[in-house]
Motif scaffolding. Structure first.
Motif, PDB file in Angstrom:
ATOM      1  N   HIS A  63       0.824  -1.213   0.000  1.00 16.46           N
ATOM      2  CA  HIS A  63       0.000   0.000   0.000  1.00 16.46           C
ATOM      3  C   HIS A  63       0.855   1.259   0.000  1.00 16.46           C
ATOM      4  N   SER A 115       2.426   7.000  -3.213  1.00 14.67           N
ATOM      5  CA  SER A 115       1.297   6.942  -2.297  1.00 14.67           C
ATOM      6  C   SER A 115       1.350   8.065  -1.260  1.00 14.67           C
ATOM      7  N   ASN A 168      -0.506   6.109   3.954  1.00 11.61           N
ATOM      8  CA  ASN A 168      -0.273   4.707   3.591  1.00 11.61           C
ATOM      9  C   ASN A 168       1.007   4.152   4.205  1.00 11.61           C
TER      10      ASN A 168
END
Length: 377
Positions: free
Chosen positions: A121, A126, A130
């Motif tokens: 993730h 990101s 995350n």
């Protein structure tokens, strides 16, 4: 006879066959009641296939996402009971929550674990939120025997920071890249003619295919915005997938005046036919592990515009295959669509095809067989 269990969501049927050929009795534990974005029919077909293959099925309420604390505790108890009863040789976990719960129970029961991470993730692209997951993965890496990564960015990160006994790179679940050389230009023309007729579109229409569930992560809205910027009424977006974002995508398309240019196909299994019909493929995801949809588009000979993120960059090797774009920039995507939608269909060079063959399922299966054999040893 030894046995192994796999806690799954993205599952490779061929892994089961590999294990059985190696002499294992295979058990599959998964949530067959709430099965995500697949259709009920596909779920039933998968379960029937498992029964035909003499695979032992365990319906366990594993959540795809974080889930509730009480539910996860209940799942831990079920998994612990299962592991104590079956005396597994090793465990192969796939999805994030299953990998956490599975590894905890495996530690308690002294069962070796393979974890295939289908895209962490956290990544370079990101959000900072995350990265709160990073310490959990770091800690659990100490109790992971083999960590399998499916893209280069995750692989390099894992090698630098994590502590699994062995860290391997296996490029996804594999697709049949032998089909790469079997497509013809007349196949495209025939498939496109059929799809235009099905969608009741004029012959001068251009078709853009996007495959993926209707979710924020798949980011279909950026393609809708790009169509609005282009203001070309004969450009049509065909989306194959299902999910909760369908109504919001329709509202956005209506607000931007392109609702009649968006076509939803729901969940489809005959994706190759739509790739052959398409003039262009778009993969605008905000996060991917190693998108099979993009690999299949490349295999089927459709030029791919992919988000500039890990798991897509891996196979957009050069301009022969496609081009990358900022998935949050609709203007950039609009420029690329206009530039490439009339691109002539032609084959890839020998060197490019050779580099793509590492994603072929034969190559991937060979690597997985070696990993499973080493666990047996």
């Amino acid at each position: 006879m030894a046995s192994t269990a796999s806690f799954i969501a993205q599952f490779n049927h061929r892994n089961i066959k590999i294990l059985q050929h190696l002499g294992y009795e295979v058990h599959v534990a998964a949530n067959f009641t709430h099965f995500g974005t697949s259709s009920s029919k596909s779920n039933q077909q998968f379960m029937q296939w498992l029964r035909v293959q003499h695979v032992v099925i365990h319906n366990v309420p594993i959540e795809r996402r974080l889930g509730k604390f009480r539910q996860n505790i209940s799942t831990l108890i079920i998994l612990n009971h299962l592991m104590m009863k079956e005396n597994y040789c090793f465990l192969h976990v796939h999805t994030p929550i299953a990998s956490v719960l599975g590894r905890i129970v495996a530690l308690k029961n002294h069962v070796p674990v393979i974890y295939t991470a289908h895209g962490f993730h956290f990544s370079k692209n990101s959000s900072k939120v995350n990265w709160f997951i990073f310490p959990i993965e770091w800690l659990l890496s100490f109790i992971t025997d083999k960590l399998v990564l499916i893209n280069q960015e995750d692989f390099l990160l894992a090698r630098h920071y994590f502590h699994a006994k062995q860290i391997d790179y296996v490029p996804g679940v594999g697709v049949n890249f032998k089909l790469l050389s079997e497509r013809q230009v007349d196949e495209h023309l025939l498939a496109k003619r059929e799809l235009l007729k099905t969608l009741k579109l004029p012959k001068n229409s251009y078709l853009i295919i996007a495959v993926g569930e209707l979710s924020k992560r798949k980011n279909h809205q950026v393609v809708v915005k790009a169509l609005s910027i282009l203001a070309m009424s004969n450009y049509h977006l065909v989306i194959a997938g299902r999910g909760k974002q369908r109504q919001s995508l329709l509202r956005l398309a209506t607000q931007l005046g392109v609702a009649n240019q968006i076509h939803f196909l729901d969940y489809r299994r005959d994706i190759r036919h739509f790739h052959l019909a398409a003039d262009l493929a778009v993969l605008p995801s905000l996060r991917e592990g190693l998108s099979r949809a993009g690999l299949e588009a490349v295999r089927d000979g459709v030029y791919l515009l992919g988000a500039d993120i890990r798991g897509i960059r891996d196979y957009i090797l050069n301009d022969e295959v496609g081009q990358v774009f900022n998935p949050r920039n609709a203007n950039e995507l609009a420029i690329l669509i206009k530039k490439n939608i009339q691109r002539q269909k032609k084959g890839l060079s020998y060197s490019t095809e050779s580099r793509l063959m590492k994603f072929d399922r034969t190559s991937v299966d060979k690597q997985m067989k070696e990993i499973y054999q080493s666990m047996g040893e």
